[in-house]
Write a protein that holds these residues in place. Structure first.
Motif, mmCIF file in Angstrom:
data_model
loop_
_atom_site.group_PDB
_atom_site.id
_atom_site.type_symbol
_atom_site.label_atom_id
_atom_site.label_comp_id
_atom_site.label_asym_id
_atom_site.label_seq_id
_atom_site.Cartn_x
_atom_site.Cartn_y
_atom_site.Cartn_z
ATOM 1 N N VAL A 262 0.843 -1.204 0.000
ATOM 2 C CA VAL A 262 0.000 0.000 0.000
ATOM 3 C C VAL A 262 0.873 1.247 0.000
ATOM 4 C CG1 VAL A 262 -1.943 -1.102 1.170
ATOM 5 C CG2 VAL A 262 -0.124 -0.017 2.524
ATOM 6 N N ILE A 263 0.289 2.360 -0.459
ATOM 7 C CA ILE A 263 0.954 3.670 -0.423
ATOM 8 C C ILE A 263 0.291 4.485 0.673
ATOM 9 C CG2 ILE A 263 1.458 5.772 -1.693
ATOM 10 C CD1 ILE A 263 1.340 4.115 -4.270
ATOM 11 N N VAL A 264 1.054 4.881 1.679
ATOM 12 C CA VAL A 264 0.526 5.624 2.831
ATOM 13 C C VAL A 264 0.961 7.082 2.730
ATOM 14 C CG1 VAL A 264 0.452 5.795 5.344
ATOM 15 C CG2 VAL A 264 0.629 3.538 4.251
ATOM 16 N N THR A 265 0.000 7.997 2.762
ATOM 17 C CA THR A 265 0.271 9.440 2.725
ATOM 18 C C THR A 265 -0.121 10.035 4.072
ATOM 19 O OG1 THR A 265 -0.218 9.495 0.359
ATOM 20 C CG2 THR A 265 -0.190 11.603 1.530
ATOM 21 N N ILE A 266 0.852 10.711 4.724
ATOM 22 C CA ILE A 266 0.625 11.267 6.067
ATOM 23 C C ILE A 266 0.952 12.764 6.042
ATOM 24 C CG2 ILE A 266 1.208 11.130 8.510
ATOM 25 C CD1 ILE A 266 2.112 8.279 8.078
ATOM 26 N N PRO A 267 -0.050 13.646 6.018
ATOM 27 C CA PRO A 267 0.214 15.092 6.118
ATOM 28 C C PRO A 267 0.768 15.445 7.491
ATOM 29 C CG PRO A 267 -1.987 14.668 5.249
ATOM 30 C CD PRO A 267 -1.477 13.369 5.781
ATOM 31 N N THR A 268 1.685 16.411 7.549
ATOM 32 C CA THR A 268 2.298 16.825 8.810
ATOM 33 C C THR A 268 1.272 17.482 9.725
ATOM 34 O OG1 THR A 268 4.386 17.179 7.669
ATOM 35 C CG2 THR A 268 4.160 18.189 9.827
ATOM 36 N N ASN A 269 1.311 17.113 11.014
ATOM 37 C CA ASN A 269 0.472 17.719 12.054
ATOM 38 C C ASN A 269 -1.021 17.605 11.737
ATOM 39 O OD1 ASN A 269 0.189 18.940 14.545
ATOM 40 N ND2 ASN A 269 0.107 20.997 13.688
ATOM 41 N N SER A 270 -1.437 16.480 11.137
ATOM 42 C CA SER A 270 -2.845 16.232 10.833
ATOM 43 C C SER A 270 -3.326 15.006 11.593
ATOM 44 C CB SER A 270 -3.040 16.028 9.330
ATOM 45 O OG SER A 270 -2.688 17.195 8.612
ATOM 46 N N THR A 271 -4.650 14.899 11.688
ATOM 47 C CA THR A 271 -5.238 13.780 12.428
ATOM 48 C C THR A 271 -5.744 12.690 11.486
ATOM 49 O OG1 THR A 271 -7.383 14.906 12.455
ATOM 50 C CG2 THR A 271 -5.909 15.302 14.317
ATOM 51 N N PHE A 272 -5.334 12.722 10.233
ATOM 52 C CA PHE A 272 -5.826 11.751 9.255
ATOM 53 C C PHE A 272 -4.682 11.292 8.353
ATOM 54 C CE2 PHE A 272 -6.244 15.994 7.565
ATOM 55 C CZ PHE A 272 -5.717 15.888 6.288
ATOM 56 N N ILE A 273 -4.901 10.174 7.657
ATOM 57 C CA ILE A 273 -3.946 9.667 6.676
ATOM 58 C C ILE A 273 -4.725 9.084 5.502
ATOM 59 C CG2 ILE A 273 -2.222 9.134 8.451
ATOM 60 C CD1 ILE A 273 -2.980 6.158 8.056
ATOM 61 N N PHE A 274 -4.021 8.873 4.383
ATOM 62 C CA PHE A 274 -4.595 8.212 3.211
ATOM 63 C C PHE A 274 -3.822 6.924 2.940
ATOM 64 C CE2 PHE A 274 -5.494 12.730 2.577
ATOM 65 C CZ PHE A 274 -6.850 12.710 2.313
ATOM 66 N N ILE A 275 -4.566 5.873 2.590
ATOM 67 C CA ILE A 275 -3.946 4.593 2.244
ATOM 68 C C ILE A 275 -4.482 4.159 0.884
ATOM 69 C CG2 ILE A 275 -3.707 2.163 2.863
ATOM 70 C CD1 ILE A 275 -3.921 2.946 5.771
ATOM 71 N N GLU A 276 -3.579 3.989 -0.073
ATOM 72 C CA GLU A 276 -3.976 3.579 -1.418
ATOM 73 C C GLU A 276 -3.700 2.086 -1.592
ATOM 74 O OE1 GLU A 276 -3.209 4.813 -6.103
ATOM 75 O OE2 GLU A 276 -2.403 6.033 -4.466
ATOM 76 N N CYS A 277 -4.774 1.343 -1.856
ATOM 77 C CA CYS A 277 -4.667 -0.107 -2.042
ATOM 78 C C CYS A 277 -4.396 -0.428 -3.514
ATOM 79 C CB CYS A 277 -5.940 -0.788 -1.573
ATOM 80 S SG CYS A 277 -6.345 -0.460 0.167
ATOM 81 N N ALA A 278 -4.108 -1.702 -3.787
ATOM 82 C CA ALA A 278 -3.743 -2.098 -5.150
ATOM 83 C C ALA A 278 -4.952 -2.061 -6.087
ATOM 84 C CB ALA A 278 -3.109 -3.481 -5.147
ATOM 85 N N THR A 279 -6.107 -2.521 -5.622
ATOM 86 C CA THR A 279 -7.303 -2.577 -6.469
ATOM 87 C C THR A 279 -8.516 -2.154 -5.668
ATOM 88 O OG1 THR A 279 -7.791 -4.876 -5.877
ATOM 89 C CG2 THR A 279 -6.318 -4.505 -7.777
ATOM 90 N N GLU A 280 -9.622 -1.950 -6.373
ATOM 91 C CA GLU A 280 -10.871 -1.574 -5.700
ATOM 92 C C GLU A 280 -11.373 -2.713 -4.818
ATOM 93 O OE1 GLU A 280 -15.321 0.169 -6.869
ATOM 94 O OE2 GLU A 280 -13.817 -0.253 -8.442
ATOM 95 N N GLN A 281 -11.190 -3.970 -5.264
ATOM 96 C CA GLN A 281 -11.634 -5.115 -4.484
ATOM 97 C C GLN A 281 -10.875 -5.203 -3.150
ATOM 98 O OE1 GLN A 281 -10.838 -5.202 -7.693
ATOM 99 N NE2 GLN A 281 -12.910 -5.514 -8.582
ATOM 100 N N LEU A 282 -9.554 -4.964 -3.209
ATOM 101 C CA LEU A 282 -8.758 -5.003 -1.975
ATOM 102 C C LEU A 282 -9.133 -3.833 -1.058
ATOM 103 C CD1 LEU A 282 -5.257 -6.042 -3.377
ATOM 104 C CD2 LEU A 282 -6.791 -7.403 -1.927
ATOM 105 N N ALA A 283 -9.478 -2.692 -1.637
ATOM 106 C CA ALA A 283 -9.918 -1.555 -0.815
ATOM 107 C C ALA A 283 -11.217 -1.895 -0.094
ATOM 108 C CB ALA A 283 -10.086 -0.314 -1.682
ATOM 109 N N ASN A 284 -12.152 -2.546 -0.801
ATOM 110 C CA ASN A 284 -13.406 -2.957 -0.164
ATOM 111 C C ASN A 284 -13.153 -3.951 0.964
ATOM 112 O OD1 ASN A 284 -14.927 -1.375 -1.903
ATOM 113 N ND2 ASN A 284 -15.168 -3.019 -3.412
#
Length: 513
Positions: free
Chosen positions: A454-476
């Motif tokens: 997975v690709i993890v995006t973490i903005p500085t000093n934020s309370t949230f993150i984004f995680i990009e999965c390989a496919t839509e099925q894996l995200a579900n």
């Protein structure tokens, strides 16, 4: 001359720059480090403070000198009065003659009178009178000494140190009782420290760092401000324009230039003014990525955000002026426009007021262009004055987890097929903490990332993150399995991502055709 910090810090004598141990503990201060070099502004301010302290010491010395003079005059007056009283008493002492009574002078508050008989020796009477006079003199001397001590106590206070430098300038003047108004007055240093920001400059609270950006206007010392020339015939005739060099969408979130800051004023009678941001192929601003246009007298007053493609305006985002900080009729205002992958965020006096999401894809590495048009589309000259323009990097100010009151947000509602959004985390600032959190989430969500992870995006000093999965099925699958551990949901597709995908699809379709 401004004070020298290095020499002051190395001096053994106590001073307000090199305070003794008791004052360090009392005021929670410390000695300046060896070799400390102050800025010119600090040198100037501290030099001014030294001058003020010298004036205060001189004023205290003059007041003390005046008090001493008054004391000396009072003492001389007392001595003179004492001598005169003694002479009068001696003159009034007379020898008794013919058996008549002799008057004895009043002593203190009690009248002393003795009737002397004519019988007896005149010499004995004279000795008695002299003894009484001496007794009265002793009493009066003691009373005068008490009065003198009382006068001294009124004019002089206790002997104290005059300042924190350990200097002893003798007794200080006793302070008169301060009125309530005097107590509320600020000192000269406090007035300097709380000085209002000039209309033509940015507030220090904006934290516009010189090493993270540059001032585009004024670029010369003789430039003070800019206003649309009244003789202009079209929007581009005499417009103020700048090239926003160094913009890169991929770097805007981290360290790249992403923020335009404008200090301006628009008078009460101003109907409207506008700001344009365009890409390199704008063709005399026939295509505009971002259009900022406050209109004071239209539909009760509104701020209009829009874009333009080949002369055609898009769907406007209309913000009531009553819902944002005052734009017209102020001495000066500050507007900030921040460009990032979500769109153009508008901040007026630090308040996040609106967002225009990207409607045209911005190529990586393209410079942007900033324009202040002279007229509107009807050739009517706009009325405002620009004092200062800054272009550089600031941390992303928009709070992505709280944009409910920001106009124009989520105008594009598409959901990302394989990207997830997790919120409710503890904010972190240090790079080491961010790397540690990224490594943990990459490990936790490893099986949803396929071969690459997975690709993890973490903005500085934020309370949230984004995680990009390989496919839509894996995200579900991740949504189902991780819902009980995290506050997780599908992320919204960013407009620039959709624009990129649409452009790539169009390019692929053209190649196959």
């Amino acid at each position: 001359m401004a004070p020298n910090f290095a020499s002051a810090a190395s001096s053994s004598a106590p001073s307000w720059r090199h305070p003794p141990a008791d004052l360090q503990e009392k005021y929670n201060v410390s000695v300046l480090p060896k070799g400390f070099q102050p800025t010119p502004e600090e040198e100037e301010l501290l030099g001014m403070y030294d001058t003020i302290r010298k004036f205060e010491k001189e004023a205290a010395r003059l007041k003390e000198e005046e008090a001493r003079k008054r004391l000396a005059a009072a003492a001389a007056k007392f001595e003179e009065a004492n001598k005169t009283g003694s002479t009068r008493k001696r003159d009034k002492t007379k020898k008794l003659d013919g058996g008549k009574d002799k008057d004895i002078h009043n002593m203190d508050e009690e009248s002393i009178s003795d009737e002397e008989s004519n019988d007896g020796s005149i010499v004995i009477k004279e000795e008695q009178d002299e003894e009484k006079d001496r007794f009265k003199e002793v009493i009066k001397e003691r009373k005068e000494q008490e009065k003198q001590e009382q006068l001294r106590a009124e004019l002089l206070g206790d002997k104290k140190e005059s300042d924190d430098e350990g200097m002893d300038i003798g007794p200080t003047i006793k302070k008169q009782k301060r009125s309530e108004d005097e107590d509320n007055k600020k000192s000269l240093i406090a007035n300097i420290a709380t000085e209002v920001t000039p209309p033509h400059d940015f507030s220090k609270s904006l934290e516009l760092k010189s090493w993270e950006g540059e001032v585009l206007f004024p670029s010369q010392d003789d430039e003070v401000s800019w206003s649309p020339p009244p003789s202009a015939s079209d929007p581009n005739d005499g417009a103020l324009e700048f090239t926003l060099e160094g913009f890169n969408m991929a770097e805007a979130q981290k360290s790249g230039k992403n923020t335009i800051c404008i200090k301006y004023t628009a008078p009460n009678n101003s109907k409207r003014f506008s700001i344009n941001i365009a890409a390199g192929d704008h063709r005399q601003y026939d295509s505009v990525l971002f259009h900022f246009n406050p209109r004071q007298f239209e539909k009760g007053g509104q701020l209009v955000l829009n874009n333009k493609q080949e002369g055609m305006w898009g769907q406007a985002v209309n913000v009531p002026l009553s819902r944002i900080p005052k734009i017209f009729g102020e001495i000066s205002c500050t507007v900030m426009i921040q460009v990032h992958e979500e769109g153009f965020d508008v901040f007026i006096e630090d308040k996040h007021c609106a967002r225009l999401e990207h409607r045209t894809d911005i190529n990586i590495g393209d410079d942007l262009f900033l324009q202040f048009p002279v007229t509107d589309d009807r050739r009517k000259v706009e009325n405002w004055t620009v004092y200062k323009v800054w272009w550089g990097h600031k941390k992303i100010m928009a709070k992505e987890d709280d944009l409910t009151d920001v106009y124009g947000v989520n105008a594009y509602t598409g959901m990302h097929p394989n990207k997830l959004f997790i919120k409710g985390l503890k904010p972190i600032k240090k790079e080491s903490d961010i790397d540690f959190r990224r490594a943990n989430f990459e490990r936790f969500f490893r099986k949803y990332g396929g071969d690459r992870g997975v690709i993890v995006t973490i903005p500085t000093n934020s309370t949230f993150i984004f995680i990009e999965c390989a496919t839509e099925q894996l995200a579900n699958l991740a949504l189902e399995e991780m819902a009980d551990k995290y506050d997780i949901k599908r992320a919204r597709r960013k407009k620039h991502e959709a624009l990129k995908e649409a452009r790539a699809a169009a390019k692929e379709s053209t190649e196959w055709d």
